[in-house]
Write an enzyme that holds these catalytic residues in place. Structure first.
Site, PDB file in Angstrom:
ATOM      1  N   LYS A  13      -5.845  16.894   9.807  1.00 38.71           N
ATOM      2  CA  LYS A  13      -6.351  18.039   9.146  1.00 38.71           C
ATOM      3  C   LYS A  13      -7.855  18.335   8.706  1.00 38.71           C
ATOM      4  O   LYS A  13      -8.536  19.123   8.984  1.00 38.71           O
ATOM      5  CB  LYS A  13      -5.428  18.460   7.735  1.00 38.71           C
ATOM      6  CG  LYS A  13      -3.986  18.405   7.978  1.00 38.71           C
ATOM      7  CD  LYS A  13      -3.238  18.803   6.814  1.00 38.71           C
ATOM      8  CE  LYS A  13      -3.385  17.570   5.874  1.00 38.71           C
ATOM      9  NZ  LYS A  13      -2.357  16.648   6.231  1.00 38.71           N
ATOM     10  N   ARG A  73       4.076   8.787   1.163  1.00 41.32           N
ATOM     11  CA  ARG A  73       3.184  10.302   1.415  1.00 41.32           C
ATOM     12  C   ARG A  73       4.082  10.985   2.412  1.00 41.32           C
ATOM     13  O   ARG A  73       4.345  12.108   2.592  1.00 41.32           O
ATOM     14  CB  ARG A  73       1.951   9.895   1.741  1.00 41.32           C
ATOM     15  CG  ARG A  73       1.012   9.787   0.621  1.00 41.32           C
ATOM     16  CD  ARG A  73      -0.304   9.034   1.054  1.00 41.32           C
ATOM     17  NE  ARG A  73      -1.321   9.799   1.929  1.00 41.32           N
ATOM     18  CZ  ARG A  73      -2.107   9.088   2.738  1.00 41.32           C
ATOM     19  NH1 ARG A  73      -2.365   7.996   2.787  1.00 41.32           N
ATOM     20  NH2 ARG A  73      -2.622  10.083   3.560  1.00 41.32           N
ATOM     21  N   ARG A  99       0.529  22.520  -0.670  1.00 41.96           N
ATOM     22  CA  ARG A  99       1.347  21.430  -0.253  1.00 41.96           C
ATOM     23  C   ARG A  99       2.867  21.453  -0.922  1.00 41.96           C
ATOM     24  O   ARG A  99       3.668  20.498  -0.822  1.00 41.96           O
ATOM     25  CB  ARG A  99       0.748  20.064  -0.860  1.00 41.96           C
ATOM     26  CG  ARG A  99       0.197  19.095   0.378  1.00 41.96           C
ATOM     27  CD  ARG A  99      -0.485  18.020  -0.272  1.00 41.96           C
ATOM     28  NE  ARG A  99      -0.783  16.869   0.551  1.00 41.96           N
ATOM     29  CZ  ARG A  99      -1.985  16.701   1.271  1.00 41.96           C
ATOM     30  NH1 ARG A  99      -2.761  17.639   1.032  1.00 41.96           N
ATOM     31  NH2 ARG A  99      -2.027  15.686   2.072  1.00 41.96           N
ATOM     32  N   ARG A 108      -9.513   3.439   2.270  1.00 39.17           N
ATOM     33  CA  ARG A 108      -8.943   4.598   1.057  1.00 39.17           C
ATOM     34  C   ARG A 108      -7.891   3.824   0.311  1.00 39.17           C
ATOM     35  O   ARG A 108      -7.058   3.200   1.109  1.00 39.17           O
ATOM     36  CB  ARG A 108      -8.646   5.612   1.693  1.00 39.17           C
ATOM     37  CG  ARG A 108      -9.643   6.810   1.412  1.00 39.17           C
ATOM     38  CD  ARG A 108      -9.034   8.191   2.196  1.00 39.17           C
ATOM     39  NE  ARG A 108      -7.756   8.765   1.860  1.00 39.17           N
ATOM     40  CZ  ARG A 108      -7.254   9.872   2.353  1.00 39.17           C
ATOM     41  NH1 ARG A 108      -8.096  10.526   2.987  1.00 39.17           N
ATOM     42  NH2 ARG A 108      -6.099  10.299   2.073  1.00 39.17           N
ATOM     43  N   ARG A 152      -7.281   4.106   9.622  1.00 42.69           N
ATOM     44  CA  ARG A 152      -8.299   4.984   8.543  1.00 42.69           C
ATOM     45  C   ARG A 152      -8.449   3.624   7.630  1.00 42.69           C
ATOM     46  O   ARG A 152      -9.531   3.499   6.937  1.00 42.69           O
ATOM     47  CB  ARG A 152      -7.805   5.923   8.318  1.00 42.69           C
ATOM     48  CG  ARG A 152      -8.758   6.759   7.361  1.00 42.69           C
ATOM     49  CD  ARG A 152      -8.359   8.342   6.995  1.00 42.69           C
ATOM     50  NE  ARG A 152      -7.171   8.218   6.109  1.00 42.69           N
ATOM     51  CZ  ARG A 152      -6.620   9.253   5.652  1.00 42.69           C
ATOM     52  NH1 ARG A 152      -7.086  10.713   6.031  1.00 42.69           N
ATOM     53  NH2 ARG A 152      -5.641   9.264   4.933  1.00 42.69           N
TER      54      ARG A 152
HETATM   55  P1  B4P Z   1      -7.432  13.114   8.861  1.00 38.98           P
HETATM   56  O1  B4P Z   1      -8.209  14.161   9.529  1.00 38.98           O
HETATM   57  O2  B4P Z   1      -8.135  12.301   7.555  1.00 38.98           O
HETATM   58  O3  B4P Z   1      -6.018  13.276   8.244  1.00 38.98           O
HETATM   59  P2  B4P Z   1      -5.575  14.232   7.042  1.00 38.98           P
HETATM   60  O4  B4P Z   1      -4.296  15.056   7.700  1.00 38.98           O
HETATM   61  O5  B4P Z   1      -6.545  15.196   6.660  1.00 38.98           O
HETATM   62  O6  B4P Z   1      -5.115  13.253   6.027  1.00 38.98           O
HETATM   63  P3  B4P Z   1      -4.382  13.546   4.544  1.00 38.98           P
HETATM   64  O7  B4P Z   1      -3.245  14.249   4.553  1.00 38.98           O
HETATM   65  O8  B4P Z   1      -3.654  11.830   4.504  1.00 38.98           O
HETATM   66  O9  B4P Z   1      -5.281  13.694   3.610  1.00 38.98           O
HETATM   67  P4  B4P Z   1      -5.568  14.587   2.316  1.00 38.98           P
HETATM   68  O10 B4P Z   1      -7.053  14.063   2.018  1.00 38.98           O
HETATM   69  O11 B4P Z   1      -5.485  15.804   2.652  1.00 38.98           O
HETATM   70  O12 B4P Z   1      -6.973  12.033  10.029  1.00 38.98           O
HETATM   71  C1  B4P Z   1      -6.457  10.750   9.552  1.00 38.98           C
HETATM   72  C2  B4P Z   1      -6.956   9.639  10.490  1.00 38.98           C
HETATM   73  O13 B4P Z   1      -6.903   9.822  11.750  1.00 38.98           O
HETATM   74  C3  B4P Z   1      -8.614   9.641  10.418  1.00 38.98           C
HETATM   75  O14 B4P Z   1      -8.903   8.151  10.406  1.00 38.98           O
HETATM   76  C4  B4P Z   1      -9.157  10.239  11.750  1.00 38.98           C
HETATM   77  O15 B4P Z   1     -10.435   9.575  12.221  1.00 38.98           O
HETATM   78  C5  B4P Z   1      -7.944  10.016  12.621  1.00 38.98           C
HETATM   79  N1  B4P Z   1      -7.653  10.954  13.584  1.00 38.98           N
HETATM   80  C6  B4P Z   1      -7.819  12.453  13.557  1.00 38.98           C
HETATM   81  N2  B4P Z   1      -7.438  13.258  14.620  1.00 38.98           N
HETATM   82  C7  B4P Z   1      -7.424  12.066  15.624  1.00 38.98           C
HETATM   83  C8  B4P Z   1      -6.840  12.171  17.308  1.00 38.98           C
HETATM   84  N3  B4P Z   1      -6.699  13.121  17.642  1.00 38.98           N
HETATM   85  N4  B4P Z   1      -6.798  10.896  17.481  1.00 38.98           N
HETATM   86  C9  B4P Z   1      -6.918   9.597  17.091  1.00 38.98           C
HETATM   87  N5  B4P Z   1      -7.153   9.547  15.540  1.00 38.98           N
HETATM   88  C10 B4P Z   1      -7.302  10.717  14.825  1.00 38.98           C
HETATM   89  O16 B4P Z   1      -4.649  14.178   1.001  1.00 38.98           O
HETATM   90  C11 B4P Z   1      -4.605  12.811   0.334  1.00 38.98           C
HETATM   91  C12 B4P Z   1      -3.778  12.904  -0.832  1.00 38.98           C
HETATM   92  O17 B4P Z   1      -4.421  13.834  -1.969  1.00 38.98           O
HETATM   93  C13 B4P Z   1      -2.606  13.360  -0.998  1.00 38.98           C
HETATM   94  O18 B4P Z   1      -1.521  12.207  -0.757  1.00 38.98           O
HETATM   95  C14 B4P Z   1      -2.192  13.881  -2.473  1.00 38.98           C
HETATM   96  O19 B4P Z   1      -1.929  12.672  -3.303  1.00 38.98           O
HETATM   97  C15 B4P Z   1      -3.649  14.602  -2.786  1.00 38.98           C
HETATM   98  N6  B4P Z   1      -3.475  15.850  -2.578  1.00 38.98           N
HETATM   99  C16 B4P Z   1      -4.191  16.609  -1.685  1.00 38.98           C
HETATM  100  N7  B4P Z   1      -4.049  18.015  -1.718  1.00 38.98           N
HETATM  101  C17 B4P Z   1      -2.987  18.084  -2.550  1.00 38.98           C
HETATM  102  C18 B4P Z   1      -2.665  19.238  -3.068  1.00 38.98           C
HETATM  103  N8  B4P Z   1      -2.647  20.464  -2.637  1.00 38.98           N
HETATM  104  N9  B4P Z   1      -1.459  19.119  -4.152  1.00 38.98           N
HETATM  105  C19 B4P Z   1      -1.375  17.849  -4.508  1.00 38.98           C
HETATM  106  N10 B4P Z   1      -1.671  16.766  -4.303  1.00 38.98           N
HETATM  107  C20 B4P Z   1      -2.772  16.926  -3.225  1.00 38.98           C
END
Ligand code: B4P
Length: 185
Positions: A15, A144, A88, A133, A127
């Site tokens: 995302k 998660r 979420r 992280r 990651r």
């Molecule tokens: P990311 O792009 O970092 O993945 P994400 O889906 O954004 O991650 P996540 O859901 O864990 O994080 P968030 O900050 O929202 O990609 C992951 C990895 O894969 C990276 O290393 C990237 O380089 C790699 N990658 C990406 N695309 C790729 C591809 N095509 N091929 C290979 N590798 C690839 O959430 C973190 C925490 O914040 C949650 O657990 C929660 O505690 C809190 N939080 C956030 N929003 C919230 C909400 N609305 N309500 C309550 N808590 C919340």
């Protein structure tokens, strides 16, 4: 092109990665609730300390905190936005609909990135090595995933009924996924 987007998917679906690129491409604001919460932690505030404890366990931060962050960011997003990591929970999705109505924001598209669980875990462990992280260790990742399946995934039905959901295959290279997303927006 639609300039009001929500990007959705399990932890590690990409995302944040895709939202950043889409925001640059379309010239719109990127609002990541995860990033906003990590910034709050970095600031060392009392709120940040509470948030840190919750995130390190892989749990969700309370709706009140996240909703305030989102409301403020939407007010500043005059050229459009991509919401990343929000909503979420079903509760957050319902509140968001209310905020959109109140702010007269219409025509939103929801992009759902579909990625296998095995690949998700691989990406998050990778990651952990690259970014260190605190919530990317194996136990927290499992938590998660469970939280996602229990509390976040039901939102897909909600958006599917509203009729603005676009499923996008999220496996393959970052560029391949970006190409697929741009086709549907
Ligand atoms: P990311 O792009 O970092 O993945 P994400 O889906 O954004 O991650 P996540 O859901 O864990 O994080 P968030 O900050 O929202 O990609 C992951 C990895 O894969 C990276 O290393 C990237 O380089 C790699 N990658 C990406 N695309 C790729 C591809 N095509 N091929 C290979 N590798 C690839 O959430 C973190 C925490 O914040 C949650 O657990 C929660 O505690 C809190 N939080 C956030 N929003 C919230 C909400 N609305 N309500 C309550 N808590 C919340």
């Amino acid at each position: 092109m639609v300039n009001r987007l929500i990007i959705f998917g399990p932890p590690g679906a990409g995302k944040g990665t895709q939202a950043k690129l889409i925001a640059e491409k379309l010239g719109i604001g990127h609002l990541s609730t995860g990033e906003a919460l990590r910034n709050e932690i970095k600031s060392g505030s009392e709120l940040g300390k509470k948030v840190q404890e919750i995130m390190n366990k892989g749990h969700l931060v309370s709706d009140e905190i996240v909703i305030e962050i989102v409301r403020g960011a939407l007010k500043r997003a005059e050229k459009g936005f991509i919401l990343d990591g929000f909503p979420r929970t079903l509760g957050q999705a319902e509140v968001l609909e209310g905020i959109f109505r109140e702010m007269k924001i219409f025509g939103i598209k929801v992009i759902n990135l579909e990625v296998d669980e095995e690949e998700l875990i691989k990406r998050l462990l990778n990651r952990a090595k690259l970014e260190g992280r605190a919530d990317d260790n194996e136990q927290t990742i499992r938590n998660r995933m469970n939280v996602y399946n229990r509390e976040t995934k039901p939102i897909l039905d909600f958006y599917s009924k509203i009729g603005n959901l676009k499923n996008v295959f999220g496996m393959g290279s970052v560029e391949e996924v970006l190409g697929r997303v741009l086709k549907v927006v």
